[in-house]
Design a protein around this motif. Structure first.
Motif, mmCIF file in Angstrom:
data_model
loop_
_atom_site.group_PDB
_atom_site.id
_atom_site.type_symbol
_atom_site.label_atom_id
_atom_site.label_comp_id
_atom_site.label_asym_id
_atom_site.label_seq_id
_atom_site.Cartn_x
_atom_site.Cartn_y
_atom_site.Cartn_z
ATOM 1 N N ALA A 46 0.840 -1.204 0.000
ATOM 2 C CA ALA A 46 0.000 0.000 0.000
ATOM 3 C C ALA A 46 0.877 1.257 0.000
ATOM 4 N N ASN A 47 2.175 1.047 0.174
ATOM 5 C CA ASN A 47 3.128 2.164 0.168
ATOM 6 C C ASN A 47 2.801 3.246 1.186
ATOM 7 N N LEU A 48 2.341 2.824 2.333
ATOM 8 C CA LEU A 48 2.074 3.769 3.416
ATOM 9 C C LEU A 48 3.168 3.557 4.452
ATOM 10 N N ARG A 49 4.104 4.453 4.492
ATOM 11 C CA ARG A 49 5.280 4.190 5.322
ATOM 12 C C ARG A 49 5.270 4.947 6.644
ATOM 13 N N GLY A 50 4.099 5.483 6.958
ATOM 14 C CA GLY A 50 3.983 6.135 8.264
ATOM 15 C C GLY A 50 4.028 5.116 9.394
ATOM 16 N N THR A 51 3.489 3.933 9.134
ATOM 17 C CA THR A 51 3.532 2.854 10.125
ATOM 18 C C THR A 51 4.944 2.289 10.133
ATOM 19 N N LYS A 52 5.539 2.230 11.308
ATOM 20 C CA LYS A 52 6.933 1.789 11.389
ATOM 21 C C LYS A 52 6.995 0.315 11.753
ATOM 22 N N VAL A 53 8.217 -0.170 11.789
ATOM 23 C CA VAL A 53 8.422 -1.557 12.215
ATOM 24 C C VAL A 53 9.807 -1.680 12.808
ATOM 25 N N MET A 54 9.931 -2.505 13.831
ATOM 26 C CA MET A 54 11.252 -2.735 14.402
ATOM 27 C C MET A 54 11.427 -4.194 14.822
ATOM 28 N N CYS A 55 10.698 -4.632 15.848
ATOM 29 C CA CYS A 55 11.022 -5.932 16.449
ATOM 30 C C CYS A 55 10.372 -7.118 15.758
ATOM 31 N N LEU A 117 0.253 15.217 20.918
ATOM 32 C CA LEU A 117 1.553 14.589 21.152
ATOM 33 C C LEU A 117 2.669 15.524 20.696
ATOM 34 N N ALA A 118 2.417 16.190 19.577
ATOM 35 C CA ALA A 118 3.435 17.111 19.061
ATOM 36 C C ALA A 118 3.577 18.323 19.970
ATOM 37 N N GLN A 119 2.457 18.898 20.324
ATOM 38 C CA GLN A 119 2.511 20.120 21.137
ATOM 39 C C GLN A 119 3.094 19.870 22.507
ATOM 40 N N MET A 120 2.816 18.702 23.044
ATOM 41 C CA MET A 120 3.205 18.467 24.431
ATOM 42 C C MET A 120 4.547 17.745 24.519
ATOM 43 N N ASN A 121 5.311 17.871 23.431
ATOM 44 C CA ASN A 121 6.712 17.433 23.481
ATOM 45 C C ASN A 121 6.822 15.922 23.641
ATOM 46 N N GLY A 122 5.841 15.212 23.114
ATOM 47 C CA GLY A 122 5.842 13.764 23.296
ATOM 48 C C GLY A 122 6.576 13.011 22.209
ATOM 49 N N THR A 123 7.293 13.730 21.379
ATOM 50 C CA THR A 123 8.051 13.050 20.335
ATOM 51 C C THR A 123 9.453 13.618 20.279
ATOM 52 N N GLN A 124 10.433 12.737 20.197
ATOM 53 C CA GLN A 124 11.817 13.221 20.030
ATOM 54 C C GLN A 124 12.341 12.696 18.697
ATOM 55 N N CYS A 125 12.848 11.466 18.663
ATOM 56 C CA CYS A 125 13.263 10.974 17.342
ATOM 57 C C CYS A 125 12.033 10.687 16.497
ATOM 58 N N SER A 129 6.392 7.404 17.517
ATOM 59 C CA SER A 129 5.202 8.257 17.622
ATOM 60 C C SER A 129 3.985 7.740 16.861
ATOM 61 N N PRO A 130 4.128 7.291 15.601
ATOM 62 C CA PRO A 130 2.914 6.778 14.937
ATOM 63 C C PRO A 130 2.276 5.634 15.717
ATOM 64 N N GLY A 131 3.090 4.743 16.244
ATOM 65 C CA GLY A 131 2.549 3.617 17.025
ATOM 66 C C GLY A 131 1.862 4.107 18.288
ATOM 67 N N MET A 132 2.447 5.107 18.917
ATOM 68 C CA MET A 132 1.833 5.664 20.125
ATOM 69 C C MET A 132 0.459 6.248 19.784
ATOM 70 N N ALA A 814 7.755 17.945 14.844
ATOM 71 C CA ALA A 814 6.915 17.139 15.734
ATOM 72 C C ALA A 814 5.648 16.631 15.037
ATOM 73 N N LEU A 815 4.990 17.514 14.322
ATOM 74 C CA LEU A 815 3.744 17.078 13.685
ATOM 75 C C LEU A 815 3.985 16.059 12.593
ATOM 76 N N ALA A 816 5.049 16.289 11.837
ATOM 77 C CA ALA A 816 5.364 15.319 10.775
ATOM 78 C C ALA A 816 5.642 13.960 11.405
ATOM 79 N N GLN A 817 6.291 13.959 12.548
ATOM 80 C CA GLN A 817 6.604 12.684 13.203
ATOM 81 C C GLN A 817 5.338 12.021 13.738
ATOM 82 N N CYS A 818 4.466 12.832 14.302
ATOM 83 C CA CYS A 818 3.263 12.256 14.918
ATOM 84 C C CYS A 818 2.235 11.841 13.881
ATOM 85 N N SER A 819 2.437 12.238 12.645
ATOM 86 C CA SER A 819 1.472 11.869 11.615
ATOM 87 C C SER A 819 2.070 10.876 10.632
ATOM 88 N N GLY A 820 3.272 10.427 10.917
ATOM 89 C CA GLY A 820 3.907 9.456 10.015
ATOM 90 C C GLY A 820 4.429 10.074 8.741
#
Ligand SMILES: Cc1cc2nc3c(=O)[nH]c(=O)nc-3n(C[C@H](O)[C@H](O)[C@H](O)COP(=O)(O)OP(=O)(O)OC[C@H]3O[C@@H](n4cnc5c(N)ncnc54)[C@H](O)[C@@H]3O)c2cc1C
Ligand code: FES
Ligand code: FES
Length: 1543
Positions: A46-55, A117-125, A129-132, A814-820
């Motif tokens: 679907a080429n939607l790369r906002g959803t991340k993956v790690m483990c 999440l963005a406004q309240m400083n809930g994202t750093q790297c 954030s998308p998962g949250m 921040a917003l770009a991170q919180c929206s994927g």
């Protein structure tokens, strides 16, 4: 028989599955491989790369998406979170999936959760954030959530950057019970509305606010219309017109939530052609010749989707045809006068096909008939037949209308025969037969009729399986496998019957493979999600649960039943236990039967469900072929052959309140971890008669050994005894101790711990029963640690005269991170012709490679290449020794001599990521001269092996070489050892390389672009200027991506060069953890002489640091100098030594050297205090260097603001009756719950080093500014600080500044991002550029009166002034190094009967100078501190002592802190009025120093444990405590054992 009619669909078993992602329909058939996860599908198809993956195992939460689906049993739809990495895409049939992109984005406006999440400083790297956001979105979607539920629901979401406080707070601000101060905080955040503005309308998107999760609030006020131009037609549009409005090409799309909105749109659009979008299936019948200009998506209009069965049966116009069928099937059975609707249901079942009926609606069908009278509408026909009427909603004076509802006539009996014979037309094109499985009865129970089963043959990977069209509702022919989606158990057995011995799996939630990875994919998948009976439950007389009830459904059911059914009140206890299993997304789909099956297959698995079900005496109903049902006990189940059997249901007995039930789960962290030991106790007691045990009790344990369940001997002994009798207790404890025989399996906790813990839990259970006469001090031992809602306070200064500098602003991204929308390396879009690579690793720690045979791997279709050392045209090295920190070559691929287990020896390149990863194990490697690796530092030190031990730093000269013996009252010797720490970046190491016409574009997740460039150039023998390195951001670094990314990037570039194709190398979590170095572990031996006040008179120490397999990046000289902290070190002689061992070369990890150095001296101070019998704080203060007055003041300040003295008093009152030193015999206070408190000061000497460039360009046409610098944005907020400083220096608004990705063209030869200094130095270089630009532009001001910024820029441009400037630090620069100060108070509570603890409160004052960006600095402090908590408490690394292979290489066994491991009360203050005279713009760095203060938790724990040990009979003296202070180590240090258990 061929299909009879072209108009009627033929109902063959569907050979594809459909679902939607963000309302877009996707169809998956056999071409997608069976192992494909939903995550892979979302990202790659679907080429939607906002959803991340790690483990890839449900342990990190980065992949969470929201799913809306119908429960097969209740038929209710709900929204819930799933880990898309665990869900197989073929299991998604009928799901509506929402990804982060689907809930809000730049174009349509952001969702409130994203903005909060963005406004309240809930994202750093931002990687988590998308998962949250999606976890929160799923929680909040169906219901109002309160703060407690919310805080409890993030156990599966790891964030390594923020320390969670800000994330929890952001989400709590939308909770139903959010307190006013939190709501006010949101309102106080500056520029809030700007972040929410809709780019279409330029207005606040009100649908984004809280109430948008609910229904229309009826508030029509404030409807402000804006004009939108639609293809020439001017439409007034209100932001409230609809929930979503999109400006499409030549059209507008409205997503409405109520009919009022529809009419408002009608009102505005006038005669512009429109269409109501129901399921959009009508166009499958009549193609649209002209696309309308207005689309009104009515899917979310509840009233059109509703139905009422009250007196008359009324259906919403847009009820889907399948919903209609379900409704009719239910109503026909329950409402006499609507029995006839069953006939209608059967007729509707003949309309189209399942996917079409899933979304196609009644009104849509009738509308086709309305528009095309020739259309032989079945719906129209049946509705006419039964005399239904329609309610049409009309807009006054306009003839536009929509079908609101359909009323069905009452009183038609079931003898209507209008639809007879229709089923005969259902012949199947596959089999040419009547597809009776599609007829109504086939969705129900077995009709016992096995006739007419005409099978077709399907070849599955060599095995020939007979397959019937009756087998399942959906069957997909996948590559080497078959997928069946069944709707009843009969179908399951039919499949079993046919598949014979072919390996199969029942797919419940598919989460089990998050625990035990599948080594071989099965050939038969049977998706049982839609089997209503397996999802059902019955609460009639006994409580019976369907085998595949999800764990969360089970919790909900238990919570309800426990309140309503007296004899099931106990299930509330079970619900609480299940709440500790895995995490919310896993429990949403993970099922009971799935869990029990893991236990069945892997008896060592400490299944919590098995444990609790055994404890209460549940039984299982196992179904096998021929509908044979067998009831078995939980224990008998373990021994059953479960092949071709199904766990049909679980029956729970009634247990009244004469029984005492308690279950325990003790695990390494608060949530999302498996049990060290779990236990269940069920006793029928006569509580008054000394607790007489009236019936044989149940005592059950997990985590002891694979076959231990009941403590049989203890159960037998206690039957009929008095449980509250001390002697009985003593004997029982001895019997129990003797029969508990834990096994030893690394990396699990030690047998000693597990045995003692198991006994302690039984004692805890007895205390929880409050035996009569129990001394008060024992009472709290029976209680569990109760964690209240966490909270935090943040205090800082801001200077409005300097804004935007010093202003608390959210991160730019921040917003770009919180929206994927923020892109990480692996989010680069799929590249034409791209390939994927994976490392092959050594499996032994010491020896030689004698042969590598990749032939089996290369035979796998799609595997393209195997590369190894001999394929490298240049240097086989990724650590160029002419760059700082490296003194020896480390090989990219092991060329013969193996340095450690896990060392890369080659690279597989394949057409897909999955293929590359799978094929790695097919490379056969032969080893020779294999010997035991040297892993333990202490062993190497003891060996004195000079080839492995090296002096890195001789001690500094001291004032007095020989201390004055009169001043030395105490000589104290000791040692301090601490292990390593994995960085746990949420984005693993990765790189993408793309060959280009002039060389190669390289996208590494690197903190050091120059190293990437030089490493690749040398290895590939190509010029540096042919390599273009670009880094937009990385998903967490913490030092891991300074040097260690280089091996990944060089290997990736080699593959790209050899294949001349783009290559993507994304490290799996396991290979990331195994192949690459971590924080260095340390071992320190010290001798210290002090006076009676604890003032150090001399200190001699050898400080060893584990370098791992190379001498590169040895940090021990730094550790030794950081050891000084704020203390007088004039009499200290500390030698720094490196130790070479056979683990991956250790590397920088946040606060490298400083964390270890500071902790060492604080450990020594604590030791001194114990020996001289003084308050540790006093000893610390006695040793503070006389010129460090700042720290003394800060200690004073924090003591006041943290209320330290009073709190210490109450800790003492809670834990110790008297001063520790005078404790003798009697203790009145809490024996088993202890508290401790500690205060730790810090001085951190910050050093600047390296080159950092910046380039600032001003664009003349509009005055906007772009900046590029040589640092890497890894979450520390470097870009935001740079932008704030640039805006401040140029005197413009922050919105005019944009920071571009870093690259090696504008920042060549730059140093690494690390050591906390990069933000400052890049800011500094950027400010220098701005100053240069202002100087150049000054002349252009002449002749302009008070010009605006754009006017001034334009004038400069007209005068040909160069509006681009660069600067590189250091270049005649005058910034000086400086000291950073900090003080921390930490308070803990420890449960000595479990080893669990919680951090009650932390207060930190951190000296950030005049903070450039206070919110960002607060985030740095909190995040660093919590990362430190992980280091000291939960993150335990274990190697196999024989092979050297890392055993803790997964989220299953490596545990960074989670959201409920952070301080319950977390207060951070940035020191006020403390501008830094030396640093950049008067600020100070914040990235690493706070981590150094996290060791305070160790000393608070020690304070609590001191008391425990004294009460266990030990003298009040110093003791060793193994680190990290895991639950195991705390428990063992507390000396808790059965001899101490009294009543
Ligand atoms: C991150 C994580 C943490 C976890 N932590 C814990 C924990 O702390 N404690 C704990 O106890 N568990 C834990 N689990 C395990 C979790 O409870 C199980 O993964 C889950 O319950 C399995 O259910 P499922 O439906 O997803 O099984 P699936 O993965 O779908 O299936 C697993 C097995 O069950 C079989 N099966 C499924 N249904 C039936 C049936 N009706 N009859 C017979 N066989 C059937 C399948 O054939 C398959 O072999 C954890 C899991 C994860 C991913
Ligand atoms: S990637 Fe799915 S939980 Fe980690
Ligand atoms: S912001 Fe959460 S992992 Fe980086």
């Amino acid at each position: 028989m061929a299909c009879m009619s072209s108009r009627l669909e033929c109902f063959a078993p569907a050979s594809e599955i459909t679902f939607t992602i963000n309302e877009k329909k996707y169809t998956v058939s056999g071409d997608i491989p069976p192992g494909t996860s939903l995550n892979t599908y979302i990202r790659n198809h679907a080429n939607l790369r906002g959803t991340k993956v790690m483990c890839h195992e449900g342990g990190c939460g980065s992949c969470i998406v929201a799913v809306r689906s119908q429960n097969a049993f209740t038929k209710e739809k709900s929204t819930y979170a799933v880990n898309s990495c665990l869900v197989r895409v073929h299991a998604c049939h009928g799901w509506a999936i929402k990804t982060i992109e689907g809930i809000g984005n730049k174009k349509t406006g952001y969702n409130i959760l994203q903005t909060r999440l963005a406004q309240m400083n809930g994202t750093q790297c931002g990687y988590c954030s998308p998962g949250m956001v999606m976890n929160m979105y799923s929680l909040k979607n169906d219901k109002a959530v309160n703060m407690q539920e919310l805080e409890n629901s993030f156990g599966g979401n790891i964030c390594r950057c923020t320390g969670y406080r800000s994330i929890l707070e952001a989400f709590k601000s939308v909770a139903v019970d959010a307190p006013p101060q939190l709501k006010n905080k949101v309102e106080d955040i500056e520029e809030l509305h700007k972040m929410k503005s809709c780019p279409n309308s330029g207005m606040t998107c009100s649908w984004n606010s809280n109430d948008d999760y609910g229904e229309d609030d009826g508030d029509d006020s404030n409807e402000d219309f804006v004009h939108v131009n639609v293809h020439g037609a001017e439409i007034e549009q209100s932001p409230k017109l609809s929930r979503i409005h999109l400006n499409l090409k030549n059209a507008q799309w409205f997503k409405v939530t109520n009919t009022k909105e529809i009419f408002e749109i009608f009102d505005k659009v006038g005669n512009v052609p429109y269409v109501l979008v129901g399921g959009n299936t009508a166009r499958g019948v009549y193609r649209l010749t002209v696309e309308p200009q207005i689309y009104i998506d009515v899917q979310d209009v509840a009233e059109l989707k509703s139905y009422s069965t009250d007196s008359t049966l009324t259906l919403g116009g847009n009820l889907s045809l399948n919903d209609c069928i379900n409704l009719f099937n239910t109503v026909s059975k329950t409402k006499y006068n609507y029995a006839y609707t069953e006939i209608l249901a059967r007729h509707i079942d003949l309309i189209a096909n399942v996917p079409v009926r899933n979304v196609g609606t009644i009104a849509g069908n009738l509308s086709i008939k309305h528009e095309h009278p020739e259309f032989p509408s079945d719906l129209f026909l049946i509705l006419v037949t039964v005399g239904a009427t329609l309610t049409i909603g009309e807009l006054l004076h306009i003839t536009l209308s929509c079908v609101l509802s359909i009323k069905l006539m009452n009183s038609i009996r079931g003898d209507v025969t209008i639809l007879s014979e229709l089923h005969k037309m259902k012949s199947c094109p596959n089999s040419g037969m009547t597809c009776s499985w599609n007829s109504n009865d086939d969705y129900g129970e077995d009709d016992g009729d096995d006739s007419n089963e005409d099978f077709v043959h399907v070849n599955v990977h060599g095995a020939e399986i007979e397959q019937s069209p009756k087998l399942s509702r959906i069957h997909l022919n996948l590559k080497n496998a078959q997928w069946f989606k069944v709707t009843n158990t009969k179908e399951i057995f039919e499949i079993f019957d046919k598949v014979g011995n072919v390996p199969y799996v029942l797919v419940g939630g598919n989460t089990a493979r998050g625990v035990y990875r599948l080594t071989v994919e099965p050939q038969i998948y049977i998706d049982v999600q839609d089997v209503a009976e397996l999802k059902s439950y019955s609460t009639d007389s006994t409580l019976t649960l369907g085998g595949n009830l999800s764990l969360n459904d089970c919790i909900n059911l238990f919570n309800t039943v426990s309140k309503t059914k007296y004899n099931y009140a106990y299930t509330e206890i079970l619900a609480r236990h299940i709440d500790l299993i895995a995490n919310v997304p896993v429990r949403n789909v993970g099922t009971i039967a799935g869990n029990l099956s893991i236990k069945h297959e892997h008896p060592e698995f400490p299944s919590d469900l098995f444990l609790i079900l055994v404890t209460v005496g549940a039984t299982l109903t196992i179904a096998s072929k021929g509908f044979l049902y067998r009831n078995v006990s939980m224990i008998d189940y373990l021994d059953m052959d479960m092949k071709h059997k199904v766990i049909k249901s679980i029956t729970l007995p009634q247990i009244d309140d004469t029984y005492s039930l308690k279950t325990y789960k003790i695990m390494p962290r608060a949530q999302n971890a498996h049990a060290y030991v779990n236990a269940g106790f069920l006793f029928k007691l006569n509580k008054t008669a000394k607790g007489k045990v009236l019936k044989k009790p149940i005592i059950v344990y997990g985590g002891i050994n694979p076959y231990f369940v009941h403590a049989v001997n203890t159960e037998n002994f206690l039957d009929g005894k008095n449980l509250f009798d001390f002697k009985t207790l003593q004997t029982a404890m001895k019997i129990l101790d003797a029969e508990l025989k834990p096994d030893q399996v690394l990396p699990d906790a030690s047998p000693t711990f597990r045995r003692r813990l198991a006994s302690a839990l039984f004692y805890k259970f007895i205390l929880s029963l409050s035996p009569p006469g129990l001394p008060a001090r024992l009472l709290s031992g029976g209680q569990d640690l109760v964690r209240p809602l966490s909270s935090g306070k943040q205090q800082f200064d801001t200077d409005k005269t300097e804004w935007p500098l010093t202003k608390p602003v959210p991160k730019l991204e921040a917003l770009a991170q919180c929206s994927g929308e923020a892109q990480y390396i692996n989010d680069l879009p799929a590249l034409p012709n791209e390939t994927f690579a994976a490392f092959v690793l050594t499996s032994v720690g010491q020896g030689y490679i004698s042969d590598i045979d990749p032939s089996q791997a290369l035979k796998v279709p799609g595997v393209l290449k195997f590369l190894c050392a001999k394929d490298i045209p240049g240097l086989n090295n990724f650590t160029p020794v002419d760059l700082p920190s490296f003194e020896e070559y480390e090989e990219v691929f092991c060329s013969g001599e193996i340095k450690y287990a896990g060392q890369p020896l080659g690279l597989i390149v394949a057409e897909t990521q999955a293929l590359a990863l799978e094929s790695v194990s097919k490379v056969k490697v032969e080893y020779s001269n294999v010997v035991h690796p040297h892993l333990e530092m202490r062993d190497i030190i003891a060996s004195g092996d000079k080839t492995r031990i090296r002096v890195e730093k001789e001690p500094d000269a001291v004032k007095k070489d020989v201390p004055d013996p009169n001043e030395v009252a105490h000589v104290i010797k000791g040692s301090f050892d601490i292990g390593t720490q994995y960085h746990f970046t949420m984005e693993t190491q990765q790189c993408v390389c793309v060959p280009t016409e002039d060389g190669m574009d390289v996208y590494p997740s690197s903190q050091w672009m120059d190293l990437t460039q030089v490493g690749i150039a040398r290895a590939l023998s190509i010029p540096e200027n042919s390599i273009n390195v670009k880094v937009r951001r990385i998903g967490g670094g913490y030092g891991s991506k300074i040097s260690r990314n280089s091996i990944v990037s060089v290997a990736c570039a080699l593959a790209a060069q050899v294949l001349n194709r783009p290559v993507r190398l994304i490290m799996s979590l396991e290979s990331n953890m195994e192949a690459l170095g971590k924080r260095c572990d340390i071992a320190v031996n010290y001798e210290v002489g002090t006076d009676n006040s604890g003032k150090v008179q001399y200190l001699k120490a050898d400080f060893y640091e584990n370098a791992g397999s190379s001498w590169n990046e040895i940090m021990v000289p730094d550790s030794v100098s950081f050891m000084t902290s704020c203390y007088d070190s004039s009499a200290w002689k500390v030698r720094g030594l490196g130790v070479r061992s056979d683990i991956p070369s250790t590397t920088w990890c946040r606060g490298p050297g400083s964390t270890e150095g500071v902790a060492t001296i604080e450990h020594i101070m604590q030791h001194v205090a114990k020996v001289v019998k003084k308050d540790p704080l006093q000893v610390r203060l006695n040793n503070v260097s006389s010129d460090d007055t700042v720290i003394l003041q800060m200690v004073k300040d924090l003591k006041v603001s943290a209320d330290y003295d009073a709190r210490k008093g109450s800790v003492d009152a809670h834990t110790h009756t008297q001063e520790l030193s005078t404790i003798t015999a009697t203790f009145q206070n809490n024996r088993w719950m202890k508290r401790g408190i500690a205060l730790v000061p810090l001085k951190y000497a910050l050093a600047y080093a390296g080159n950092f460039s910046a380039l600032v360009s001003i664009y003349a046409a509009d005055g906007t500014v772009a900046v590029a610098h040589g640092g890497i944005e890894c979450g520390q907020g470097i870009n935001t600080k740079v932008a704030q400083a640039v805006a401040y220096t140029l005197g413009i608004s922050l919105e005019l500044v944009s920071v571009k990705p870093s690259n090696n063209l504008t920042a060549p030869n730059n140093a690494t991002t690390g050591a906390s200094i990069t933000s400052e130095l890049c800011t500094y270089a950027s400010v220098q550029c701005c100053k240069e630009l202002l100087k150049r532009m000054e002349p252009a001001k002449k002749g302009l009166k008070d010009p605006t910024w754009p006017q001034w820029v334009q004038a400069a441009y007209q005068q040909n002034i160069d509006l681009c400037a660069t600067h590189m630090y250091p270049y005649n620069d005058d910034v000086k190094m400086y000291d950073i100060f900090g003080v921390t108070v930490c308070e803990v509570e420890v449960d000595l009967l479990t080893g669990r603890h919680q951090i009650l409160r932390v207060d930190i004052i951190e000296d950030a100078g005049k903070s450039m960006s206070p919110e960002i600095d607060i985030g740095q402090v909190e995040g660093a501190f919590v990362m430190g908590l992980g280091y000291w408490l939960t993150e335990y690394v274990v190697y196999d002592p024989n092979t050297g292979k890392l055993l803790t290489n997964r989220t299953w066994n490596y545990k960074p802190p989670g959201a409920k491991d952070i301080p319950i009360d977390f207060r951070v203050e940035l020191r006020k009025n403390a501008p830094n005279p030396f640093g950049v713009l008067r600020s100070k760095a914040t990235g690493e120093p706070p981590l150094c203060m996290s060791c305070s938790v160790l000393f608070a724990l020690r304070y609590a444990l001191d008391s425990a040990r004294i009460e266990a009979g030990k003298p009040d003296e110093w003791y060793q405590m193994n680190l990290p202070a895991t639950v195991e180590h705390i428990f063992l240090t507390s000396l808790t054992n059965i001899d101490l258990f009294t009543l």
